[in-house]
Design a protein around this motif. Structure first.
Motif, mmCIF file in Angstrom:
data_model
loop_
_atom_site.group_PDB
_atom_site.id
_atom_site.type_symbol
_atom_site.label_atom_id
_atom_site.label_comp_id
_atom_site.label_asym_id
_atom_site.label_seq_id
_atom_site.Cartn_x
_atom_site.Cartn_y
_atom_site.Cartn_z
ATOM 1 N N GLU A 84 0.822 -1.205 0.000
ATOM 2 C CA GLU A 84 0.000 0.000 0.000
ATOM 3 C C GLU A 84 0.859 1.260 0.000
ATOM 4 O OE1 GLU A 84 -4.093 1.399 2.158
ATOM 5 O OE2 GLU A 84 -2.563 0.493 3.434
ATOM 6 N N MET A 85 1.910 1.277 0.840
ATOM 7 C CA MET A 85 2.755 2.463 0.939
ATOM 8 C C MET A 85 3.516 2.728 -0.367
ATOM 9 S SD MET A 85 2.093 3.727 3.787
ATOM 10 C CE MET A 85 0.690 2.982 4.611
ATOM 11 N N ILE A 86 4.048 1.679 -0.971
ATOM 12 C CA ILE A 86 4.783 1.843 -2.229
ATOM 13 C C ILE A 86 3.828 2.256 -3.346
ATOM 14 C CG2 ILE A 86 6.097 0.592 -4.005
ATOM 15 C CD1 ILE A 86 7.467 -0.904 -1.688
ATOM 16 N N SER A 87 2.608 1.724 -3.312
ATOM 17 C CA SER A 87 1.609 2.113 -4.315
ATOM 18 C C SER A 87 1.269 3.592 -4.225
ATOM 19 C CB SER A 87 0.333 1.280 -4.134
ATOM 20 O OG SER A 87 0.575 -0.080 -4.396
ATOM 21 N N HIS A 88 1.456 4.186 -3.038
ATOM 22 C CA HIS A 88 1.133 5.601 -2.849
ATOM 23 C C HIS A 88 2.367 6.502 -2.889
ATOM 24 C CE1 HIS A 88 -2.758 3.940 -1.517
ATOM 25 N NE2 HIS A 88 -3.232 5.099 -1.928
ATOM 26 N N GLY A 89 3.448 5.978 -3.450
ATOM 27 C CA GLY A 89 4.588 6.848 -3.739
ATOM 28 C C GLY A 89 5.831 6.664 -2.909
ATOM 29 N N ALA A 90 5.789 5.828 -1.849
ATOM 30 C CA ALA A 90 6.998 5.599 -1.057
ATOM 31 C C ALA A 90 8.029 4.842 -1.878
ATOM 32 C CB ALA A 90 6.657 4.811 0.207
ATOM 33 N N TYR A 91 9.294 5.129 -1.643
ATOM 34 C CA TYR A 91 10.370 4.441 -2.357
ATOM 35 C C TYR A 91 10.819 3.170 -1.645
ATOM 36 C CZ TYR A 91 11.506 7.588 -6.202
ATOM 37 O OH TYR A 91 11.480 8.287 -7.378
ATOM 38 N N GLY A 92 10.320 2.947 -0.443
ATOM 39 C CA GLY A 92 10.705 1.751 0.278
ATOM 40 C C GLY A 92 9.967 1.628 1.591
ATOM 41 N N TYR A 93 10.178 0.499 2.244
ATOM 42 C CA TYR A 93 9.457 0.159 3.468
ATOM 43 C C TYR A 93 10.377 -0.735 4.273
ATOM 44 C CZ TYR A 93 5.556 -1.888 6.210
ATOM 45 O OH TYR A 93 4.713 -2.304 7.205
ATOM 46 N N SER A 94 10.658 -0.349 5.500
ATOM 47 C CA SER A 94 11.684 -1.061 6.269
ATOM 48 C C SER A 94 11.330 -1.119 7.744
ATOM 49 C CB SER A 94 13.033 -0.351 6.095
ATOM 50 O OG SER A 94 14.012 -0.907 6.952
ATOM 51 N N GLN B 135 8.002 -10.819 -4.184
ATOM 52 C CA GLN B 135 7.158 -11.955 -4.553
ATOM 53 C C GLN B 135 5.821 -11.898 -3.829
ATOM 54 O OE1 GLN B 135 9.682 -15.305 -3.645
ATOM 55 N NE2 GLN B 135 10.604 -15.318 -5.671
ATOM 56 N N ARG B 136 5.857 -11.549 -2.554
ATOM 57 C CA ARG B 136 4.613 -11.482 -1.786
ATOM 58 C C ARG B 136 3.746 -10.314 -2.250
ATOM 59 N NH1 ARG B 136 8.222 -13.321 2.273
ATOM 60 N NH2 ARG B 136 8.722 -11.214 3.007
ATOM 61 N N MET B 137 4.376 -9.183 -2.617
ATOM 62 C CA MET B 137 3.619 -8.054 -3.137
ATOM 63 C C MET B 137 2.890 -8.427 -4.419
ATOM 64 S SD MET B 137 6.149 -4.799 -2.561
ATOM 65 C CE MET B 137 5.217 -3.821 -3.740
ATOM 66 N N LEU B 138 3.585 -9.141 -5.301
ATOM 67 C CA LEU B 138 2.956 -9.552 -6.549
ATOM 68 C C LEU B 138 1.821 -10.525 -6.284
ATOM 69 C CD1 LEU B 138 6.118 -9.966 -8.817
ATOM 70 C CD2 LEU B 138 4.506 -8.068 -8.744
ATOM 71 N N SER B 139 2.012 -11.398 -5.300
ATOM 72 C CA SER B 139 0.967 -12.344 -4.926
ATOM 73 C C SER B 139 -0.260 -11.609 -4.405
ATOM 74 C CB SER B 139 1.490 -13.316 -3.862
ATOM 75 O OG SER B 139 0.459 -14.180 -3.427
ATOM 76 N N LEU B 140 -0.031 -10.593 -3.552
ATOM 77 C CA LEU B 140 -1.134 -9.796 -3.027
ATOM 78 C C LEU B 140 -1.855 -9.059 -4.152
ATOM 79 C CD1 LEU B 140 0.562 -8.293 0.148
ATOM 80 C CD2 LEU B 140 -1.400 -9.834 0.131
ATOM 81 N N SER B 141 -1.073 -8.595 -5.145
ATOM 82 C CA SER B 141 -1.671 -7.874 -6.271
ATOM 83 C C SER B 141 -2.590 -8.790 -7.069
ATOM 84 C CB SER B 141 -0.574 -7.315 -7.173
ATOM 85 O OG SER B 141 0.243 -6.422 -6.460
ATOM 86 N N ARG B 142 -2.138 -10.026 -7.260
ATOM 87 C CA ARG B 142 -2.966 -10.988 -7.997
ATOM 88 C C ARG B 142 -4.258 -11.277 -7.230
ATOM 89 N NH1 ARG B 142 2.283 -13.216 -8.616
ATOM 90 N NH2 ARG B 142 3.051 -12.948 -10.742
ATOM 91 N N GLU B 143 -4.119 -11.474 -5.917
ATOM 92 C CA GLU B 143 -5.285 -11.786 -5.087
ATOM 93 C C GLU B 143 -6.284 -10.636 -5.073
ATOM 94 O OE1 GLU B 143 -3.776 -12.784 -1.274
ATOM 95 O OE2 GLU B 143 -2.725 -14.576 -1.954
#
Length: 205
Positions: free
Chosen positions: A83-93, A122-130
């Motif tokens: 969600e954060m990267i989708s809204h413009g963040a460059y990373g999440y840590s 990989q998990r982000m892409l999985s969430l996107s598919r779901e």
């Protein structure tokens, strides 16, 4: 690259100043208004004390200053990362990541790339598919990429490493790297993260 930490945690600020001695600490996003706009900066945004339903708007506010924003949390989770990267963040840590990792993140984001680990990607892409975000591959790829480049790009979209791609396609790793360099240029993406997002029709920050 100047490091700005926005946090109310003295422990977090102290840790950042040990890793990046030039760190400037602020307690609010609005304090960014007092900084010289022309400087190159990386914004480390602590969301620990921000309510879950306000986090997206807070990140969007920080992103609006046009400096790369990296989101920090003590309880990372894949759904929020996406969600954060989708809204413009460059990373999440994780807020208490090891100093070596923080410096690596700084280098990656400072070069204009997104910080997303292979496993998280990989998990982000999985969430996107779901969630139904991913649709068919962009139609123009067949015309832009050669068949071999398309095969490499497809593997990146699945989260495969260079070594895994080399083994899957029975080619050398250096050949994979050469293909990726060409693919990045053709699709005008900065790195394999943006390539994976592009291949899966996810908006690139």
């Amino acid at each position: 690259m100047e490091h700005i930490v926005i946090s109310h945690s003295s422990q977090l600020v102290k840790r950042w100043k040990q890793t990046f001695p030039d760190t400037i600490s602020l307690e609010s996003i609005s304090s960014l208004n007092d900084l010289e706009p022309s400087r190159e900066r990386l914004i480390w945004l602590d969301l620990v004390e921000i309510a879950a339903d306000r986090r997206v708007s807070v990140v969007q506010q920080a992103v609006g200053y046009n400096w790369p924003v990296l989101v920090l949390t003590y309880a990372p989770n894949d759904e929020e990362a996406y969600e954060m990267i989708s809204h413009g963040a460059y990373g999440y840590s994780h807020a208490m990541a090891a100093p070596d990792q923080l410096r690596e993140i700084s280098t990656v984001v400072g070069s204009g790339s997104l910080w997303v680990g292979a496993g998280l990607m990989q998990r982000m892409l999985s969430l996107s598919r779901e969630s139904g975000v991913i649709s068919n591959r962009p139609a123009n790829l067949v015309n832009v990429l050669t068949p071999r480049e398309l095969m490499v790009a497809e593997q990146v979209a699945l989260g495969a490493s260079n070594r895994q791609i080399a083994e899957k396609l029975d080619i050398a790793e250096r050949t994979v790297k050469a293909h990726l360099s060409t693919i990045f240029g053709k699709l005008q993406v900065r790195d394999r993260v943006q390539l994976a997002l592009t291949m899966n029709n996810i908006p690139v920050p």
